[in-house]
Design a protein around this motif. Structure first.
Motif, short mmCIF file in Angstrom:
data_model
loop_
_atom_site.label_atom_id
_atom_site.label_comp_id
_atom_site.label_asym_id
_atom_site.label_seq_id
_atom_site.Cartn_x
_atom_site.Cartn_y
_atom_site.Cartn_z
N VAL A 25 4.47 0.68 -12.41
CA VAL A 25 5.53 0.82 -11.41
C VAL A 25 5.22 2.06 -10.59
N VAL A 31 10.45 -3.22 -8.77
CA VAL A 31 9.63 -4.14 -9.55
C VAL A 31 10.57 -4.99 -10.39
N THR A 32 10.32 -6.30 -10.42
CA THR A 32 11.20 -7.18 -11.18
C THR A 32 10.44 -7.97 -12.22
N LYS A 41 12.14 -10.14 -21.58
CA LYS A 41 12.50 -9.23 -20.49
C LYS A 41 13.38 -8.07 -20.96
N LEU A 45 12.73 -3.77 -21.41
CA LEU A 45 13.54 -2.66 -20.92
C LEU A 45 14.02 -1.78 -22.07
N GLN A 81 19.22 3.52 -17.92
CA GLN A 81 19.37 2.07 -17.97
C GLN A 81 20.82 1.64 -17.82
N LEU A 158 13.62 6.72 -12.57
CA LEU A 158 13.40 5.29 -12.80
C LEU A 158 14.70 4.70 -13.33
N LEU A 160 16.53 1.43 -14.77
CA LEU A 160 16.30 0.14 -15.42
C LEU A 160 17.59 -0.68 -15.33
N ASN A 184 17.53 1.93 -3.95
CA ASN A 184 16.09 2.10 -3.82
C ASN A 184 15.73 2.82 -2.53
N THR A 189 13.45 4.68 -7.85
CA THR A 189 12.59 3.56 -8.24
C THR A 189 13.36 2.65 -9.19
N LEU A 191 13.34 -0.79 -11.81
CA LEU A 191 12.73 -1.87 -12.59
C LEU A 191 13.85 -2.80 -12.99
N ALA A 204 12.09 -7.51 -4.31
CA ALA A 204 11.02 -6.94 -5.14
C ALA A 204 9.76 -6.67 -4.34
#
Length: 239
Positions: A25, A31-32, A41, A45, A81, A158, A160, A184, A189, A191, A204
């Motif tokens: 990333v 990013v997905t 998935k 995370l 997250q 980042l 999440l 974003n 950033t 994810l 994305a």
């Protein structure tokens, strides 16, 4: 490179949940990860957050190997997250939830903290209106806004996001994705794990398709959204 995941393997008992996945990333990207239920998935995370033990492989954040760094330290490193199912503190008010998101910060009495709180309220005006309301009495959409806002209060490099559109009405889904794009554009950033593949691919920069714990396809959001096999498998045949 902001995040580098290399050869990651995670087990639940004897079951391989993630099998040798690698991806990166870059700072400033969205990013997905998309895929069916059980594809790995959410486990990915949780592993990046430090909530799952790595059997093999590595996680490098800002050049530092954090594979064995505990979850609370990763928050201090500015990885935050918003979990699947929102996970708000239902007995606390909106403001108390937001303050909990900043538990690692030592600047709560400074203008910087007030600025971050104002940013969350600018992104989610409903939260400002509900600031003193107990979170458990709010709608699902409002709780999702609160979960994202709480994650932002840690000032993440980042962010999440795990299934932010789950259980929401179509109009609210559009609003949530618009806000994710704005977050974003403000410099965070992202994810993103999301079953609503059509919406995820629209925002994305890079997308990875997971199947049974492995990355089977990678491309730009636009490339995968325009791929006939991806459309048939994940987009209901069309966008």
């Amino acid at each position: 490179m902001l995040l580098e995941v290399e050869g990651l393997c995670v087990n639940y008992g004897h079951i391989e949940a993630i099998r040798d996945i690698s991806f990166t990333v870059e700072e400033g990207q969205v990013v997905t990860l998309i895929g069916a239920n059980g594809a790995g998935k959410t486990t990915t995370l949780k592993t990046l957050s430090g909530l799952r033990t790595v059997r093999a492989g590595s996680v490098v954040f800002e050049g530092r190997d954090i594979t064995k760094v505990p979850a609370y330290e990763r928050v201090a490193l500015r990885i935050s997250q918003s979990p699947e199912g929102r996970g708000v503190f239902v007995g606390m008010t909106v403001r108390e939830n937001l303050d909990m998101g900043a538990f690692v910060r030592k600047d709560r009495k400074t203008p910087a903290y007030t600025e971050d709180l104002d940013r969350v309220f600018d992104l989610f005006p409903r939260l400002k209106e509900r600031e003193k309301q107990v979170a458990g009495t709010m709608s699902g959409g409002e709780q999702q806004m609160l979960a994202i806002g709480r994650a932002l209060m840690a000032r993440p490099r980042l962010l999440l996001l795990d299934e932010p559109s789950m259980g929401l009405a179509p109009k609210l889904i559009q609003q949530i994705f618009s806000i994710i794009r704005e977050i974003n554009q403000q410099g965070t950033t992202v994810l993103l794990v999301e079953q609503n593949a059509a919406q995820a691919l629209k925002i994305a920069d890079t997308a990875h398709i997971l199947e049974t714990g492995e990355i089977v396809r990678t491309g730009t959001g636009k490339e995968l959204a325009g791929d006939d096999s991806v459309k048939a498998a994940y987009l209901g045949g069309d966008l």
